[in-house]
Scaffold this motif. Structure first.
Motif, PDB file in Angstrom:
ATOM      1  N   VAL A  33     -32.453 -15.540 -42.190  1.00  0.00           N
ATOM      2  CA  VAL A  33     -31.303 -15.376 -43.000  1.00  0.00           C
ATOM      3  C   VAL A  33     -31.317 -16.096 -44.390  1.00  0.00           C
ATOM      4  N   TYR A  34     -31.343 -15.128 -45.473  1.00  0.00           N
ATOM      5  CA  TYR A  34     -31.675 -15.438 -46.797  1.00  0.00           C
ATOM      6  C   TYR A  34     -32.991 -16.040 -46.947  1.00  0.00           C
ATOM      7  N   GLY A  35     -33.859 -15.542 -46.320  1.00  0.00           N
ATOM      8  CA  GLY A  35     -35.260 -16.058 -46.486  1.00  0.00           C
ATOM      9  C   GLY A  35     -35.724 -17.128 -45.929  1.00  0.00           C
ATOM     10  N   LEU A  36     -34.949 -17.881 -45.013  1.00  0.00           N
ATOM     11  CA  LEU A  36     -34.984 -18.866 -44.011  1.00  0.00           C
ATOM     12  C   LEU A  36     -34.647 -18.820 -42.630  1.00  0.00           C
ATOM     13  N   PRO A  37     -35.702 -19.005 -41.792  1.00  0.00           N
ATOM     14  CA  PRO A  37     -35.192 -19.265 -40.232  1.00  0.00           C
ATOM     15  C   PRO A  37     -34.236 -20.058 -40.056  1.00  0.00           C
ATOM     16  N   TYR A  38     -33.531 -20.181 -38.736  1.00  0.00           N
ATOM     17  CA  TYR A  38     -32.405 -20.937 -38.722  1.00  0.00           C
ATOM     18  C   TYR A  38     -32.901 -22.549 -38.563  1.00  0.00           C
ATOM     19  N   LEU A  39     -34.187 -22.780 -38.208  1.00  0.00           N
ATOM     20  CA  LEU A  39     -34.858 -24.066 -38.359  1.00  0.00           C
ATOM     21  C   LEU A  39     -34.919 -24.417 -39.726  1.00  0.00           C
ATOM     22  N   GLY A  40     -35.241 -23.577 -40.534  1.00  0.00           N
ATOM     23  CA  GLY A  40     -35.267 -24.032 -42.089  1.00  0.00           C
ATOM     24  C   GLY A  40     -34.123 -24.220 -42.713  1.00  0.00           C
ATOM     25  N   TRP A  41     -32.946 -23.514 -42.251  1.00  0.00           N
ATOM     26  CA  TRP A  41     -31.621 -23.941 -42.697  1.00  0.00           C
ATOM     27  C   TRP A  41     -31.226 -25.270 -42.011  1.00  0.00           C
ATOM     28  N   LEU A  42     -31.684 -25.598 -40.813  1.00  0.00           N
ATOM     29  CA  LEU A  42     -31.241 -26.889 -40.081  1.00  0.00           C
ATOM     30  C   LEU A  42     -32.086 -27.922 -41.054  1.00  0.00           C
ATOM     31  N   LEU A  43     -33.131 -27.844 -41.716  1.00  0.00           N
ATOM     32  CA  LEU A  43     -33.868 -28.849 -42.546  1.00  0.00           C
ATOM     33  C   LEU A  43     -32.782 -29.022 -43.792  1.00  0.00           C
ATOM     34  N   VAL A  44     -32.462 -28.007 -44.381  1.00  0.00           N
ATOM     35  CA  VAL A  44     -31.457 -28.071 -45.389  1.00  0.00           C
ATOM     36  C   VAL A  44     -30.175 -28.814 -45.053  1.00  0.00           C
ATOM     37  N   ILE A  45     -29.688 -28.813 -43.816  1.00  0.00           N
ATOM     38  CA  ILE A  45     -28.593 -29.232 -43.314  1.00  0.00           C
ATOM     39  C   ILE A  45     -28.832 -30.765 -43.198  1.00  0.00           C
ATOM     40  N   TYR A  46     -30.099 -31.065 -42.675  1.00  0.00           N
ATOM     41  CA  TYR A  46     -30.514 -32.506 -42.377  1.00  0.00           C
ATOM     42  C   TYR A  46     -30.401 -33.176 -43.880  1.00  0.00           C
ATOM     43  N   GLY A  47     -31.182 -32.516 -44.850  1.00  0.00           N
ATOM     44  CA  GLY A  47     -31.155 -33.058 -46.176  1.00  0.00           C
ATOM     45  C   GLY A  47     -29.773 -33.540 -46.667  1.00  0.00           C
ATOM     46  N   VAL A  48     -28.926 -32.377 -46.864  1.00  0.00           N
ATOM     47  CA  VAL A  48     -27.738 -32.466 -47.353  1.00  0.00           C
ATOM     48  C   VAL A  48     -26.878 -33.523 -46.780  1.00  0.00           C
ATOM     49  N   PHE A  49     -26.722 -33.362 -45.251  1.00  0.00           N
ATOM     50  CA  PHE A  49     -25.665 -34.235 -44.708  1.00  0.00           C
ATOM     51  C   PHE A  49     -26.557 -35.621 -44.243  1.00  0.00           C
ATOM     52  N   GLY A  50     -27.533 -35.774 -44.233  1.00  0.00           N
ATOM     53  CA  GLY A  50     -28.463 -36.936 -44.221  1.00  0.00           C
ATOM     54  C   GLY A  50     -28.180 -37.853 -45.351  1.00  0.00           C
ATOM     55  N   HIS A  51     -28.275 -37.229 -46.434  1.00  0.00           N
ATOM     56  CA  HIS A  51     -28.102 -38.057 -47.733  1.00  0.00           C
ATOM     57  C   HIS A  51     -26.633 -38.451 -47.951  1.00  0.00           C
ATOM     58  N   TYR A  52     -25.927 -37.581 -47.332  1.00  0.00           N
ATOM     59  CA  TYR A  52     -24.193 -37.768 -47.403  1.00  0.00           C
ATOM     60  C   TYR A  52     -23.970 -39.053 -46.621  1.00  0.00           C
ATOM     61  N   THR A  53     -24.459 -38.920 -45.500  1.00  0.00           N
ATOM     62  CA  THR A  53     -24.224 -39.956 -44.550  1.00  0.00           C
ATOM     63  C   THR A  53     -24.873 -41.152 -44.761  1.00  0.00           C
ATOM     64  N   ALA A  54     -25.978 -41.204 -45.486  1.00  0.00           N
ATOM     65  CA  ALA A  54     -26.318 -42.429 -46.033  1.00  0.00           C
ATOM     66  C   ALA A  54     -25.618 -42.904 -47.225  1.00  0.00           C
ATOM     67  N   LEU A  55     -24.954 -42.119 -48.013  1.00  0.00           N
ATOM     68  CA  LEU A  55     -23.896 -42.401 -48.979  1.00  0.00           C
ATOM     69  C   LEU A  55     -22.575 -43.078 -48.333  1.00  0.00           C
ATOM     70  N   GLN A  56     -22.066 -42.428 -47.186  1.00  0.00           N
ATOM     71  CA  GLN A  56     -20.865 -43.081 -46.485  1.00  0.00           C
ATOM     72  C   GLN A  56     -21.179 -44.555 -46.089  1.00  0.00           C
ATOM     73  N   ARG A  57     -22.646 -44.630 -45.593  1.00  0.00           N
ATOM     74  CA  ARG A  57     -22.901 -46.034 -44.809  1.00  0.00           C
ATOM     75  C   ARG A  57     -23.189 -46.909 -46.201  1.00  0.00           C
ATOM     76  N   ILE A  58     -23.591 -46.528 -47.231  1.00  0.00           N
ATOM     77  CA  ILE A  58     -23.800 -47.340 -48.200  1.00  0.00           C
ATOM     78  C   ILE A  58     -22.431 -48.004 -48.891  1.00  0.00           C
ATOM     79  N   VAL A  59     -21.297 -46.865 -48.947  1.00  0.00           N
ATOM     80  CA  VAL A  59     -20.082 -47.417 -49.337  1.00  0.00           C
ATOM     81  C   VAL A  59     -19.301 -48.235 -48.248  1.00  0.00           C
ATOM     82  N   TYR A  60     -19.581 -48.006 -47.179  1.00  0.00           N
ATOM     83  CA  TYR A  60     -19.034 -48.717 -45.957  1.00  0.00           C
ATOM     84  C   TYR A  60     -19.649 -50.146 -45.998  1.00  0.00           C
ATOM     85  N   ILE A  61     -20.880 -50.419 -46.320  1.00  0.00           N
ATOM     86  CA  ILE A  61     -21.527 -51.806 -46.161  1.00  0.00           C
ATOM     87  C   ILE A  61     -21.049 -52.586 -47.440  1.00  0.00           C
TER      88      ILE A  61
END
Length: 197
Positions: free
Chosen positions: A165-193
């Protein structure tokens, strides 16, 4: 959104297996070890393009990872060492599975590193809260249970719909999701702490 909140319910579903493990005198560390072995095997399977085996082994990792803590509580042997082993095993599992995905060609190494750092930072912030006396915190949009479920879904989608899909398999897009939402989750936790220091 995080599925980590459902851990108590999952433990309830695993009660028969936990009771059987207790009768067989299996230890929580046994389940931690099998979960880690399954993760390494899953990483290898993804690297070699064996998506079916990768998905199966990720599912094995998820089930056995849920069982180690549940069994420790059942046997009343929960300890700091057991908790430490569980966290170390989970981080190695994250590393080998994500590395297997991008090294196997699901995405570029840049996307892979973005995903890996997002996952590791979000996990680190969860335990850093406890180290700073705030109490362990696993809030945010993408917890470990979410990642495992999404990984299984993405793997199944790649098996059913092989075209990228647009040059990436679903597992590739999953890595994009991991990156975007992983860093966003880290930011949420940083703010909480930060607000509680």
């Amino acid at each position: 959104m995080t599925l980590d909140r459902l851990r108590p319910y999952v433990s309830g579903l695993l009660s028969p297996a936990i009771a059987g493990a207790a009768r067989l005198r299996l230890t929580p560390n046994f389940f931690s070890a099998v979960a880690l072995i399954a993760a390494f095997a899953a990483g290898g399977a993804f690297y070699f393009g064996e998506i079916v085996w990768g998905v199966i082994l990720v599912a094995v990792n998820a089930v056995f990872d849920a069982m180690d803590g549940a069994l420790a509580r059942e046997l009343e042997v929960a300890s700091l060492r057991g908790d430490f082993i569980d966290h170390v095993s989970d981080r190695y599992a994250d590393i080998v599975i994500i590395t297997g995905l991008f090294a196997g060609g699901a995405a570029s190494w840049q996307i892979g590193v973005f995903a890996l750092t997002g996952v590791l930072m979000s996990s680190y912030m969860g335990t850093q809260a406890q180290a700073l006396g705030v109490g362990r915190y696993y809030g945010g949009v993408l917890g470990r249970a979410d990642r495992l479920v999404l990984l299984i879904i993405a793997g199944l989608l790649d098996l059913i719909f092989a075209a990228p899909v647009y040059g990436l398999p679903y597992l590739g897009w999953l890595l994009v999701i991991y990156g975007v939402f992983g860093h966003y989750t880290a930011l949420q936790r940083i703010v909480y702490i930060w607000k509680r220091l």
